[in-house]
Write a protein that holds these residues in place. Structure first.
Motif, PDB file in Angstrom:
ATOM      1  N   UNK B 105     117.239 -16.928  62.188  1.00  0.00           N
ATOM      2  CA  UNK B 105     116.904 -16.982  60.756  1.00  0.00           C
ATOM      3  C   UNK B 105     115.723 -16.046  60.473  1.00  0.00           C
ATOM      4  N   UNK B 106     115.986 -15.008  59.708  1.00  0.00           N
ATOM      5  CA  UNK B 106     114.949 -14.034  59.340  1.00  0.00           C
ATOM      6  C   UNK B 106     114.481 -14.369  57.929  1.00  0.00           C
ATOM      7  N   UNK B 107     113.200 -14.649  57.801  1.00  0.00           N
ATOM      8  CA  UNK B 107     112.675 -15.083  56.505  1.00  0.00           C
ATOM      9  C   UNK B 107     111.648 -14.070  55.999  1.00  0.00           C
ATOM     10  N   UNK B 108     111.911 -13.526  54.828  1.00  0.00           N
ATOM     11  CA  UNK B 108     110.980 -12.582  54.188  1.00  0.00           C
ATOM     12  C   UNK B 108     110.027 -13.387  53.306  1.00  0.00           C
ATOM     13  N   UNK B 109     108.763 -13.394  53.699  1.00  0.00           N
ATOM     14  CA  UNK B 109     107.755 -14.196  53.000  1.00  0.00           C
ATOM     15  C   UNK B 109     107.196 -13.392  51.825  1.00  0.00           C
ATOM     16  N   UNK B 110     107.269 -13.945  50.626  1.00  0.00           N
ATOM     17  CA  UNK B 110     106.800 -13.208  49.449  1.00  0.00           C
ATOM     18  C   UNK B 110     107.742 -12.054  49.153  1.00  0.00           C
ATOM     19  N   UNK B 111     109.030 -12.383  49.069  1.00  0.00           N
ATOM     20  CA  UNK B 111     110.076 -11.344  49.025  1.00  0.00           C
ATOM     21  C   UNK B 111     110.158 -10.622  47.687  1.00  0.00           C
ATOM     22  N   UNK B 112     109.541 -11.168  46.635  1.00  0.00           N
ATOM     23  CA  UNK B 112     109.672 -10.543  45.314  1.00  0.00           C
ATOM     24  C   UNK B 112     111.125 -10.561  44.865  1.00  0.00           C
ATOM     25  N   UNK B 113     111.639  -9.411  44.460  1.00  0.00           N
ATOM     26  CA  UNK B 113     113.049  -9.356  44.049  1.00  0.00           C
ATOM     27  C   UNK B 113     113.972  -9.090  45.246  1.00  0.00           C
ATOM     28  N   UNK B 114     113.430  -9.244  46.446  1.00  0.00           N
ATOM     29  CA  UNK B 114     114.269  -9.313  47.641  1.00  0.00           C
ATOM     30  C   UNK B 114     114.839  -8.010  48.146  1.00  0.00           C
ATOM     31  N   UNK B 115     114.174  -6.890  47.888  1.00  0.00           N
ATOM     32  CA  UNK B 115     114.742  -5.607  48.318  1.00  0.00           C
ATOM     33  C   UNK B 115     115.039  -5.592  49.820  1.00  0.00           C
ATOM     34  N   UNK B 116     114.052  -5.974  50.633  1.00  0.00           N
ATOM     35  CA  UNK B 116     114.230  -5.856  52.091  1.00  0.00           C
ATOM     36  C   UNK B 116     115.392  -6.728  52.566  1.00  0.00           C
ATOM     37  N   UNK B 117     115.424  -7.964  52.107  1.00  0.00           N
ATOM     38  CA  UNK B 117     116.495  -8.879  52.527  1.00  0.00           C
ATOM     39  C   UNK B 117     117.847  -8.365  52.049  1.00  0.00           C
ATOM     40  N   UNK B 118     117.920  -7.895  50.805  1.00  0.00           N
ATOM     41  CA  UNK B 118     119.195  -7.403  50.281  1.00  0.00           C
ATOM     42  C   UNK B 118     119.629  -6.123  50.998  1.00  0.00           C
ATOM     43  N   UNK B 119     118.653  -5.258  51.311  1.00  0.00           N
ATOM     44  CA  UNK B 119     118.983  -4.033  52.037  1.00  0.00           C
ATOM     45  C   UNK B 119     119.527  -4.375  53.423  1.00  0.00           C
ATOM     46  N   UNK B 120     118.841  -5.312  54.091  1.00  0.00           N
ATOM     47  CA  UNK B 120     119.294  -5.707  55.433  1.00  0.00           C
ATOM     48  C   UNK B 120     120.689  -6.316  55.374  1.00  0.00           C
ATOM     49  N   UNK B 121     120.947  -7.102  54.323  1.00  0.00           N
ATOM     50  CA  UNK B 121     122.273  -7.713  54.182  1.00  0.00           C
ATOM     51  C   UNK B 121     123.339  -6.649  53.930  1.00  0.00           C
ATOM     52  N   UNK B 122     122.980  -5.615  53.194  1.00  0.00           N
ATOM     53  CA  UNK B 122     123.950  -4.577  52.837  1.00  0.00           C
ATOM     54  C   UNK B 122     124.115  -3.533  53.931  1.00  0.00           C
ATOM     55  N   UNK B 123     123.010  -3.135  54.542  1.00  0.00           N
ATOM     56  CA  UNK B 123     123.036  -1.970  55.435  1.00  0.00           C
ATOM     57  C   UNK B 123     122.486  -2.245  56.829  1.00  0.00           C
ATOM     58  N   UNK B 124     121.917  -3.434  57.036  1.00  0.00           N
ATOM     59  CA  UNK B 124     121.169  -3.685  58.271  1.00  0.00           C
ATOM     60  C   UNK B 124     122.031  -3.790  59.501  1.00  0.00           C
TER      61      UNK B 124
END
Lengths: 194, 305
Positions: B105-124
């Protein structure tokens, strides 16, 4: 003619990038290829309008002159001076784009740090320098007035292209429906600002 | 390094336990910036709408969503998704080798609008055994992150929660541009909360302070950002970012159960500092496997302690 063609090509590419910059930072989606392609196409098309306006004014300048041949030579000399300033700038950007094709995070970041960022900051100064030199050398008040008008178009293109993204003029959900390129920024998930 | 507040630090407040939005009196924010001699920030705040002396939450949220969108543009330009994936992939591979309980489980703390998590989901390309979660105190940002993820069909969750109290614990904690918001004892306390039984690692990306950082940050925020708040806070973030020594000391005091090191502080062999540096923390038993999976990039890792 080659001078005019080169300036036309530069104006079109510059307008396309104005379109890109006007759209950048307004969509929070991950997949934005089509969004940016459309923005650049829109910029290039509006660039044609600006080029047509400039060409019309310059044609009127030549035709209304008592010495059309001399007026044409003035234009040619002014265009060459503009190219002397604009081509190295465009060349540097082109080299940076070539470098950006290298699939390396470091190389791509460097192109932004060393070229794209600073050159975006310098663009208005480069635009003024090229046009200023061309105008000053021509020593023709009418050509100077046309040059200032063209310069104003160049410098306001990005702002004008950005108008469509402001407030209710832009419907991000409609854009999303067309190719899934929704826009996050102006609050599609939040109440719209009126 | 300056202990000066960013505008976004002061225009929103949440109850630390309930995460309830608390009213923010505009006068208090203006007074704070005026007292700190930051007239520019005061001018920016004075233009924000108020209702009965309180900043209008909906207007503040709209502004913050726009600002995060502009920040994402810079993250994209500087390949931040790739930068995170470059470290996260070998880390996850090392965790698999170690037989760590799934899902990872990778948790982005203080993700805002979630760019990093969404990028990882799309392209990671992280693998089917990886769960991506973004968390933020601000519900409006979390809702926007979830909406964006849903519109692109991305497998990522976004929660309005304190990540350190989630019932489903994190394997890896991740932040981008967040840790400089924690100052002094709060920074140590932040790391103390990483000491959870199932947590195996953390990766914290933030600006690297240097002589060039304020100018570079000013330049990019001047040419790439539109919102005055984004320009103000972006430049200040670079100015008040923590040094590597501060981060390492705080991490070692707050979360002694991890081996910590700085990753990628210089550009290759050149004496040029990178814009971002990364604080890496891994459980000691994971360190060797992680370094092996990093391959050639292991050269970029500073000494672990």
């Amino acid at each position: 003619m080659s001078v005019a063609l080169a300036l036309y090509a530069l104006a079109t590419v510059d307008a396309a990038f104005c379109g890109y910059r006007a759209a950048a930072g307004r969509s929070a989606l991950i997949a934005k290829r089509h969004y940016y392609q459309r923005a650049m196409l829109r910029g290039a098309l509006w660039g044609q309008v600006a080029v047509a306006a400039a060409a019309g004014a310059l044609l009127a300048f030549v035709l209304s002159s008592s010495e059309p041949t001399e007026a044409w030579h003035k234009l040619y000399a002014a265009g060459r001076r503009m190219l002397i300033v604009y081509l190295p700038y465009a060349g540097l950007i082109l080299v940076a784009f070539a470098a950006r094709a290298v699939p390396s995070v470091d190389v791509r970041s460097l192109t932004s740090t060393l070229v794209f960022g600073p050159m975006t900051l310098l663009r208005p100064f480069v635009a003024v320098a090229g046009m200023g030199w061309a105008i000053a050398s021509s020593q023709d008040p009418l050509l100077g007035a046309i040059g200032i008008g063209v310069l104003a178009l160049m410098l306001s293109m990005e702002t004008l292209l950005g108008l469509r993204y402001r407030g209710s003029a832009w419907d991000p959900e409609a854009e999303a429906a067309s190719d899934r390129c929704a826009a996050g920024a102006p609050g599609s998930g939040l109440p719209r600002e009126r | 390094m300056r202990d000066e507040d960013e505008i976004s630090d002061l225009i929103v407040r949440f109850d630390a336990v309930t995460l309830q939005r608390l009213p923010v009196r505009k006068h208090d924010v203006l007074t704070a910036f005026t007292a700190a001699g930051n007239e520019r920030a005061a001018r920016i705040v004075s233009a924000m709408p108020e209702r009965d002396g309180v900043l209008v939450p909906e207007a503040v949220d709209r502004l913050l969503v726009r600002v995060h969108c502009e920040m994402q543009r810079i993250s994209e330009e500087f390949q931040h998704g790739h930068r995170v994936a470059e470290l996260l992939r070998p880390l996850l591979e090392a965790l698999r080798v170690q037989g760590v309980e799934r899902p990872l489980r990778v948790v982005d703390v203080g993700c805002g609008t979630g760019f990093v998590v969404r990028w990882l989901a799309a392209r990671g390309g992280l693998g089917a055994d990886v769960e991506l979660i973004g968390a933020d105190y601000n519900r409006a940002l979390v809702d926007e992150a979830a909406r964006l993820a849903a519109s692109e069909g991305l497998a990522a969750q976004f929660v309005n929660a304190n990540v350190f109290t989630l019932t489903e614990p994190a394997t890896v904690f991740l932040t981008t541009g967040v840790i400089h918001h924690f100052r002094g004892p709060d920074l140590v306390e932040f790391f103390r909360q990483h000491e959870q039984p199932r947590a195996a690692a953390f990766l914290h990306f933030d600006f690297q302070p240097s002589v060039l950082a304020p100018f570079g940050s000013w330049l990019f925020h001047a040419v790439r950002m539109r919102e005055p708040l984004a320009r103000h806070d972006g430049v200040l973030s670079a100015v008040r970012a923590h040094t590597a020594a501060t981060l390492l000391e705080a991490a070692r005091r707050g979360s002694p159960g991890y081996s910590t090191a700085m990753y990628s502080t210089r550009l290759g062999f050149l004496p040029i500092p990178r814009s971002f540096h990364t604080l890496v923390g891994v459980r000691p038993g994971l360190r060797a496997a992680f370094m092996e999976k990093l391959g050639q990039r292991a050269d970029r890792m500073g000494p672990f302690a």
